[in-house]
Design a protein around this motif. Sequence first.
Motif, PDB file in Angstrom:
ATOM      1  N   GLN A  55       0.889  -1.320  -0.147  1.00  0.00           N
ATOM      2  CA  GLN A  55      -0.107   0.317  -0.075  1.00  0.00           C
ATOM      3  C   GLN A  55       1.458   1.070  -0.156  1.00  0.00           C
ATOM      4  N   ILE A  56       1.859   1.167  -0.932  1.00  0.00           N
ATOM      5  CA  ILE A  56       2.793   2.172  -0.651  1.00  0.00           C
ATOM      6  C   ILE A  56       2.677   3.030  -2.297  1.00  0.00           C
ATOM      7  N   PRO A  57       1.652   4.270  -1.807  1.00  0.00           N
ATOM      8  CA  PRO A  57       1.435   4.909  -3.028  1.00  0.00           C
ATOM      9  C   PRO A  57       2.810   5.726  -3.588  1.00  0.00           C
ATOM     10  N   TYR A  58       1.805   5.989  -5.101  1.00  0.00           N
ATOM     11  CA  TYR A  58       3.057   6.661  -5.872  1.00  0.00           C
ATOM     12  C   TYR A  58       2.602   7.789  -7.542  1.00  0.00           C
ATOM     13  N   THR A  59       3.348   8.408  -8.016  1.00  0.00           N
ATOM     14  CA  THR A  59       2.443   8.663  -9.268  1.00  0.00           C
ATOM     15  C   THR A  59       2.800   8.122 -10.118  1.00  0.00           C
ATOM     16  N   SER A  60       3.912   7.241 -10.786  1.00  0.00           N
ATOM     17  CA  SER A  60       4.532   6.776 -11.959  1.00  0.00           C
ATOM     18  C   SER A  60       5.836   5.612 -11.470  1.00  0.00           C
ATOM     19  N   VAL A  61       6.008   4.883 -12.097  1.00  0.00           N
ATOM     20  CA  VAL A  61       6.743   4.161 -12.128  1.00  0.00           C
ATOM     21  C   VAL A  61       8.036   3.970 -12.896  1.00  0.00           C
ATOM     22  N   TRP A  62       9.322   4.284 -13.086  1.00  0.00           N
ATOM     23  CA  TRP A  62      10.352   3.677 -14.621  1.00  0.00           C
ATOM     24  C   TRP A  62      11.158   3.233 -14.243  1.00  0.00           C
ATOM     25  N   SER A  63      11.405   1.594 -14.929  1.00  0.00           N
ATOM     26  CA  SER A  63      12.263   0.475 -14.601  1.00  0.00           C
ATOM     27  C   SER A  63      13.226   0.468 -15.666  1.00  0.00           C
ATOM     28  N   LEU A  64      14.526   1.257 -15.977  1.00  0.00           N
ATOM     29  CA  LEU A  64      15.543   0.807 -16.271  1.00  0.00           C
ATOM     30  C   LEU A  64      15.325  -0.466 -17.610  1.00  0.00           C
ATOM     31  N   LEU A  65      15.175  -1.544 -16.725  1.00  0.00           N
ATOM     32  CA  LEU A  65      15.247  -3.020 -17.378  1.00  0.00           C
ATOM     33  C   LEU A  65      13.809  -3.067 -18.382  1.00  0.00           C
ATOM     34  N   ASP A  66      12.961  -2.352 -18.571  1.00  0.00           N
ATOM     35  CA  ASP A  66      11.929  -1.825 -19.212  1.00  0.00           C
ATOM     36  C   ASP A  66      12.350  -0.997 -20.485  1.00  0.00           C
ATOM     37  N   ASN A  67      12.906   0.044 -19.597  1.00  0.00           N
ATOM     38  CA  ASN A  67      13.606   1.036 -20.712  1.00  0.00           C
ATOM     39  C   ASN A  67      14.831   0.141 -21.565  1.00  0.00           C
ATOM     40  N   PHE A  68      15.465  -0.328 -21.496  1.00  0.00           N
ATOM     41  CA  PHE A  68      16.422  -0.527 -22.182  1.00  0.00           C
ATOM     42  C   PHE A  68      16.181  -1.955 -22.885  1.00  0.00           C
ATOM     43  N   LYS A  69      15.084  -2.789 -22.707  1.00  0.00           N
ATOM     44  CA  LYS A  69      15.023  -4.075 -23.754  1.00  0.00           C
ATOM     45  C   LYS A  69      13.765  -3.697 -24.469  1.00  0.00           C
ATOM     46  N   GLN A  70      12.651  -2.769 -24.266  1.00  0.00           N
ATOM     47  CA  GLN A  70      12.054  -1.008 -25.130  1.00  0.00           C
ATOM     48  C   GLN A  70      13.421  -1.046 -26.552  1.00  0.00           C
ATOM     49  N   ARG A  71      14.515  -0.637 -26.175  1.00  0.00           N
ATOM     50  CA  ARG A  71      15.831   0.164 -26.470  1.00  0.00           C
ATOM     51  C   ARG A  71      16.682  -0.183 -27.429  1.00  0.00           C
ATOM     52  N   ASN A  72      16.687  -2.425 -27.255  1.00  0.00           N
ATOM     53  CA  ASN A  72      16.536  -3.700 -27.513  1.00  0.00           C
ATOM     54  C   ASN A  72      18.508  -2.872 -26.457  1.00  0.00           C
ATOM     55  N   LEU A  73      18.471  -2.751 -25.670  1.00  0.00           N
ATOM     56  CA  LEU A  73      20.245  -2.926 -24.477  1.00  0.00           C
ATOM     57  C   LEU A  73      20.643  -3.684 -23.995  1.00  0.00           C
ATOM     58  N   VAL A  74      19.056  -5.011 -23.844  1.00  0.00           N
ATOM     59  CA  VAL A  74      19.662  -6.346 -22.672  1.00  0.00           C
ATOM     60  C   VAL A  74      19.822  -6.934 -23.421  1.00  0.00           C
ATOM     61  N   ALA A  75      20.698  -7.879 -23.133  1.00  0.00           N
ATOM     62  CA  ALA A  75      21.403  -9.176 -23.802  1.00  0.00           C
ATOM     63  C   ALA A  75      20.952  -9.786 -22.582  1.00  0.00           C
ATOM     64  N   PHE A  76      20.343 -10.368 -22.972  1.00  0.00           N
ATOM     65  CA  PHE A  76      19.689 -12.091 -22.173  1.00  0.00           C
ATOM     66  C   PHE A  76      20.432 -13.062 -21.898  1.00  0.00           C
ATOM     67  N   ASN A  77      20.765 -13.667 -21.425  1.00  0.00           N
ATOM     68  CA  ASN A  77      20.862 -15.092 -21.073  1.00  0.00           C
ATOM     69  C   ASN A  77      20.241 -16.495 -20.532  1.00  0.00           C
ATOM     70  N   ASP A  78      20.812 -17.396 -21.526  1.00  0.00           N
ATOM     71  CA  ASP A  78      19.775 -18.472 -21.164  1.00  0.00           C
ATOM     72  C   ASP A  78      19.142 -19.125 -19.308  1.00  0.00           C
ATOM     73  N   ASP A  79      20.324 -18.495 -18.395  1.00  0.00           N
ATOM     74  CA  ASP A  79      19.683 -18.309 -17.869  1.00  0.00           C
ATOM     75  C   ASP A  79      18.374 -17.826 -16.558  1.00  0.00           C
ATOM     76  N   GLY A  80      18.701 -16.934 -17.437  1.00  0.00           N
ATOM     77  CA  GLY A  80      17.460 -15.813 -17.623  1.00  0.00           C
ATOM     78  C   GLY A  80      17.979 -14.675 -16.662  1.00  0.00           C
ATOM     79  N   SER A  81      19.684 -14.285 -16.548  1.00  0.00           N
ATOM     80  CA  SER A  81      19.598 -13.149 -16.418  1.00  0.00           C
ATOM     81  C   SER A  81      20.420 -12.288 -17.508  1.00  0.00           C
TER      82      SER A  81
END
Length: 162
Positions: A55-81
């Motif tokens: 129950q922690i209120p907020y205006t918005s959340v910004w995720s580095l991982l979401d942002n980088f994934k959208q921009r194709n800047l994330v390399a995903f490994n087979d183990d999920g890392s």
Amino acid sequence: MNNSLKISIDYHGVITSNPSFFKTFNHLALNENIKIIVLSGAYSVDVKTYLEKNQIPYTSVWSLLDNFKQRNLVAFNDDGSFHVADDIWNKAKAKYCKEQNIDLHIDDSMLYGLYFQTPFCLYAPTEQKCQILKKNIPIDFNQPAQKVLDEIIKALKNLSSK
């Protein structure tokens, strides 16, 4: 001044270190028309789930991982890392805060603080204290949330008047 304030708060190590405090603090800030943006390296859906569960209120959340994934800047490994280049990852919060005109960012990692132009409050989770760097303004989060919020507003007014 309060009507335009934006405070970003790191998720891991800050909010997660004291969720009951940030539940109250964020509620008070939002009631004063201060925007609360939660910044995290984790996926935003996971952060939002935690915030809603606690129950922690907020205006918005910004995720580095979401942002980088959208921009194709994330390399995903087979183990999920995953991997994002350190240079890009370490500067992302500072860049976001500058672009979004954030008035203060609260984080427990000095590594990120090195890149900030936005006022940066280095948070020590074990002491529950924060230091606004460059001006050495201490904020003690052991106090009631309203007093902490008042001190932050006062510090930001002093910073903007200089």
